[in-house]
Design an enzyme around this catalytic site. Structure first.
Site, PDB file in Angstrom:
ATOM      1  N   HIS A  50       6.390 -11.540  13.066  1.00  0.00           N
ATOM      2  CA  HIS A  50       7.162 -11.563  11.823  1.00  0.00           C
ATOM      3  C   HIS A  50       7.509 -12.955  11.329  1.00  0.00           C
ATOM      4  CE1 HIS A  50       7.413  -7.426  13.165  1.00  0.00           C
ATOM      5  NE2 HIS A  50       7.639  -7.117  11.908  1.00  0.00           N
TER       6      HIS A  50
ATOM      7  N   ASP B  37      -0.490  -9.161   3.685  1.00  0.00           N
ATOM      8  CA  ASP B  37      -1.842  -8.750   4.113  1.00  0.00           C
ATOM      9  C   ASP B  37      -2.912  -8.963   3.032  1.00  0.00           C
ATOM     10  OD1 ASP B  37      -0.589  -7.955   6.407  1.00  0.00           O
ATOM     11  OD2 ASP B  37      -0.750  -5.812   6.033  1.00  0.00           O
TER      12      ASP B  37
ATOM     13  N   GLY C 279      -2.178  -8.099   9.948  1.00  0.00           N
ATOM     14  CA  GLY C 279      -3.350  -7.571   9.253  1.00  0.00           C
ATOM     15  C   GLY C 279      -3.760  -6.299   9.954  1.00  0.00           C
TER      16      GLY C 279
ATOM     17  N   GLU D  77       0.800  -1.225   0.000  1.00  0.00           N
ATOM     18  CA  GLU D  77       0.000   0.000   0.000  1.00  0.00           C
ATOM     19  C   GLU D  77       0.846   1.295   0.000  1.00  0.00           C
ATOM     20  OE1 GLU D  77      -1.463   0.356   3.891  1.00  0.00           O
ATOM     21  OE2 GLU D  77      -2.367   2.309   3.497  1.00  0.00           O
TER      22      GLU D  77
END
Ligand code: F6P
Length: 342
Positions: free
Chosen positions: A272, A127, A170, A103
């Site tokens: 992670h 995500d 998320g 994003e």
């Protein structure tokens, strides 16, 4: 032709597979050279790069992470950012860029393109929240890792009659939570798209435990939030890029479950781990397909596009359209997941 490639934002399994595909297509079929800018946009701003060739990309297909590094810096954080990008591209004689990112990176790429730089975007993120593509690479690997973890938590939960609260990544969307929750047989899954009521979560757990099985798995996306006024949640810290540092909602959820139900409750934060290690075969294929398709778009001079997976094909979409909003979990899938709650 000389093409620059960069990887930005959080790393994700499959980045190296895209780089390898870009280099292979460029060198073997387009007679083009590839320069890898180091640490995302930062390498382009500071003129730090490495020549990428078929020879020095050998063996990277199954490797997690990114051989050229990544960061969350982007040109618009600096008043002279675009000047520095233009200067580096001119100095290194780079004609166009392949920008691999999520994003933040692709939104920056949209603006950089609007500033006149020739580029094509490739959607990456575990995500899976980039719009106009049914999938981003890295997502399948993350879901598999989360599912494996949930499978393991089931057996220890059952042995101790416990509730296990598992936090997955998320921040704005619940794709990983929903897919891993369904695949792992979660009792309840909490996602950012639907604020939760802790009272309802506890009632569902009590219903289940009173019926017989005395163990439950609650999957929580890190960005899940309670309905307003129902629970106190601390405002997360902000990192040096202005991103909220999420992680920890599961502790609030677990403490509340234990207090309200009396069931022994434990917490696992996958963090992670979901982003590390080797990509699944699906992610390797998608990454490779995206990499080749991005170089084809560059060769066609079709800039300002993002390669995307739609209806079983890799297509080109407008980068500006893909970055206008996020892709949220489908209400149909959320409804499907709810069929199994408690
Ligand atoms: O955007 C991908 C992502 O993995 C998110 O799911 C998560 O919130 C974030 O990155 C973590 O970022 P960082 O690696 O900076 O802690």
């Amino acid at each position: 032709m000389r093409v620059g490639v960069l990887t930005g934002g959080g790393d994700c399994p499959g980045l190296n597979a895209v780089i390898r595909a870009v280099v292979r297509k460029a060198e073997r079929e387009l007679d083009a050279q590839v320069l890898g800018f180091l640490d995302g946009w930062s390498g382009l701003l500071d003129d730090r790069s490495v020549e990428l060739t078929v020879a020095n990309c050998r063996g990277i297909l199954p490797r997690g992470g990114t051989i050229i590094g990544t960061s969350r810096y982007q040109p618009f954080m600096f008043a002279d950012g675009m000047d520095r990008v233009r200067a580096t591209m001119a100095r290194r004689e780079v004609d166009a860029l392949v920008v691999i990112g999520g994003e933040g990176t692709l939104s920056a790429a949209t603006r950089v393109y609007e500033e006149g730089i020739a580029l094509v975007g490739v959607p990456k993120t575990i995500d899976n929240d980039i719009d106009c593509t049914e999938r981003t690479f890295g997502f399948d690997t993350a879901v598999q890792i989360a599912t494996d973890a949930i499978d393991r938590l089931h057996t220890t939960a059952e042995s101790h009659n416990r509730v296990m609260v598992v936090e997955v990544m998320g921040r704005h969307v619940g794709h990983i939570a929903t897919w891993a929750g369904i695949a792992g047989g979660a009792t309840v899954t909490l996602v950012p798209e639907e604020p939760f009521d802790i009272g309802e979560v506890c009632e569902a757990l009590i219903r289940r435990h009173e019926r017989g099985p005395y163990a439950s798995i609650v999957v929580v996306a890190e960005g899940a939030l309670p309905k307003e006024g129902t629970l106190d949640v601390k405002e997360p810290e902000v990192d040096q890029y202005g991103h909220k540092r999420l992680g920890g909602i599961c502790n609030v959820v677990a403490a509340e479950i234990e207090a309200r139900t009396g069931y022994e409750t434990r917490v696992t934060v996958l963090g992670h781990v979901q982003r590390g290690g080797t990509p699944t075969s699906l992610d390797r294929v998608l990454s490779t397909w995206f990499g080749v398709a991005a170089m084809e778009a560059i060769a066609d001079g079709d800039f300002g596009k993002m390669v995307a997976f739609q209806n079983g094909k890799v297509v080109r979409v407008e980068l500006a359209k893909a970055t206008a909003s996020l892709k949220y979990t489908s209400p149909e899938l959320l409804r499907t997941a709810r069929t199994f709650f408690a």
